[in-house]
Write a protein that holds these residues in place. Structure first.
Motif, short mmCIF file in Angstrom:
data_model
loop_
_atom_site.label_atom_id
_atom_site.label_comp_id
_atom_site.label_asym_id
_atom_site.label_seq_id
_atom_site.Cartn_x
_atom_site.Cartn_y
_atom_site.Cartn_z
N ALA A 168 -1.16 9.85 -3.17
CA ALA A 168 -0.48 8.58 -2.88
C ALA A 168 0.92 8.64 -3.49
O ALA A 168 1.13 9.27 -4.53
CB ALA A 168 -1.26 7.41 -3.46
N GLU A 220 5.08 6.39 -3.49
CA GLU A 220 5.80 5.17 -3.14
C GLU A 220 7.01 5.40 -2.25
O GLU A 220 7.53 4.47 -1.64
CB GLU A 220 6.26 4.45 -4.42
N ARG A 270 0.53 10.48 -7.24
CA ARG A 270 -0.70 10.49 -8.03
C ARG A 270 -1.86 10.77 -7.09
O ARG A 270 -1.77 10.54 -5.88
CB ARG A 270 -0.93 9.20 -8.80
N GLU A 306 -5.98 13.81 -1.53
CA GLU A 306 -5.12 12.81 -0.91
C GLU A 306 -4.17 12.31 -2.00
O GLU A 306 -4.60 11.77 -3.01
CB GLU A 306 -5.93 11.65 -0.34
N ASN A 350 0.84 -1.19 0.00
CA ASN A 350 0.00 0.00 0.00
C ASN A 350 0.88 1.25 0.00
O ASN A 350 1.90 1.30 0.69
CB ASN A 350 -0.91 0.01 1.22
N THR A 389 0.50 8.05 1.95
CA THR A 389 -0.44 9.08 1.52
C THR A 389 -0.23 10.37 2.31
O THR A 389 0.26 10.34 3.44
CB THR A 389 -1.91 8.63 1.70
N LEU A 420 -5.06 10.13 -5.20
CA LEU A 420 -5.81 8.97 -4.74
C LEU A 420 -7.30 9.29 -4.66
O LEU A 420 -8.14 8.50 -5.07
CB LEU A 420 -5.29 8.52 -3.37
N ARG A 421 -7.60 10.47 -4.13
CA ARG A 421 -9.00 10.91 -4.08
C ARG A 421 -9.08 12.39 -3.74
O ARG A 421 -8.16 12.98 -3.18
CB ARG A 421 -9.80 10.10 -3.07
N GLY A 441 -5.54 10.39 -11.69
CA GLY A 441 -6.27 9.95 -10.51
C GLY A 441 -7.69 10.45 -10.42
O GLY A 441 -8.49 9.92 -9.64
#
Length: 203
Positions: free
Chosen positions: A156, A158, A176, A154, A76, A79, A178-179, A120
């Motif tokens: 995201a 890595e 990117r 939000e 996962n 964030t 996420l929401r 996204g």
């Protein structure tokens, strides 16, 4: 057209015959249960990996992105909640819409940029953001618009590292959207200190 099980043996023999420590064969992971594999997957970041690559031993090598035989089981992402402060129009079919965004986090009373993201959002959300940018642009620098810092997203990513690319002095790896956090206000976004603590925890 050898299956993976045979190709692996051939590769092991080839690598074993080389006198070159720079060429390393990826290890084979053996687990008895999905739970055991999932637990091992959580240690991926400790070896700078995005997750585990699962492959059928009977699979043949295919060019392109054939689905089914191989599966990248990623961990996962990290964030962060950030506010959009700049927007720029995209390219191709999105050339008429503001789709390239720059995001910032709080540093005391100031906002400092931390990442850019281009993907996204749904087409409907892109149109909503485009309308907001058009109505709430504060400044114009060539194709870039400075907008009121009101829309929270939000993001995201890595990984995180020190960088001079952004004012925050940090850069996010593979950022990117996420929401869209319509439930949050700009005063509720993450701080630069939050990200510094995250960086410290990954070193």
């Amino acid at each position: 057209e050898h299956p993976l099980s045979e190709r692996r043996k051939i590769l092991e023999q080839l690598i074993g015959s080389l006198d070159d420590s720079a060429v390393i064969l990826s290890p084979v992971i053996k687990c008895k249960t999905w739970e055991e594999l999932a637990e091992l997957r959580q240690t991926s970041r400790s070896i700078n990996s995005e997750g585990i690559m699962l492959k059928k031993l009977s699979s043949h090598y295919h060019s392109g992105r054939k689905r089914g035989d191989w599966w990248k089981w990623k961990i996962n992402p990290y964030t962060v909640d950030a506010v959009m402060i700049y927007a720029q129009k995209g390219s191709g079919r999105r050339a008429n819409f503001f789709t390239d965004y720059t995001f910032a986090v709080r540093d005391g009373e100031n906002l400092v940029t931390i990442a850019k993201a281009y993907s996204g959002l749904t087409d409907k959300e892109i149109k909503e953001v485009n309308s907001f940018v058009t109505k709430n642009a504060i400044e114009k620098f060539g194709p870039v618009r400075t907008v009121k810092p009101e829309l929270v997203f939000e993001i995201a990513f890595e990984g995180i590292a020190e960088s001079k690319r952004h004012k925050a002095g940090l850069a996010l790896r593979f950022p990117r959207i996420l929401r869209w956090r319509k439930d949050k206000k700009a005063v509720e976004i993450n701080t630069l200190e939050d990200l510094r603590q995250l960086l410290a925890s990954t070193i």
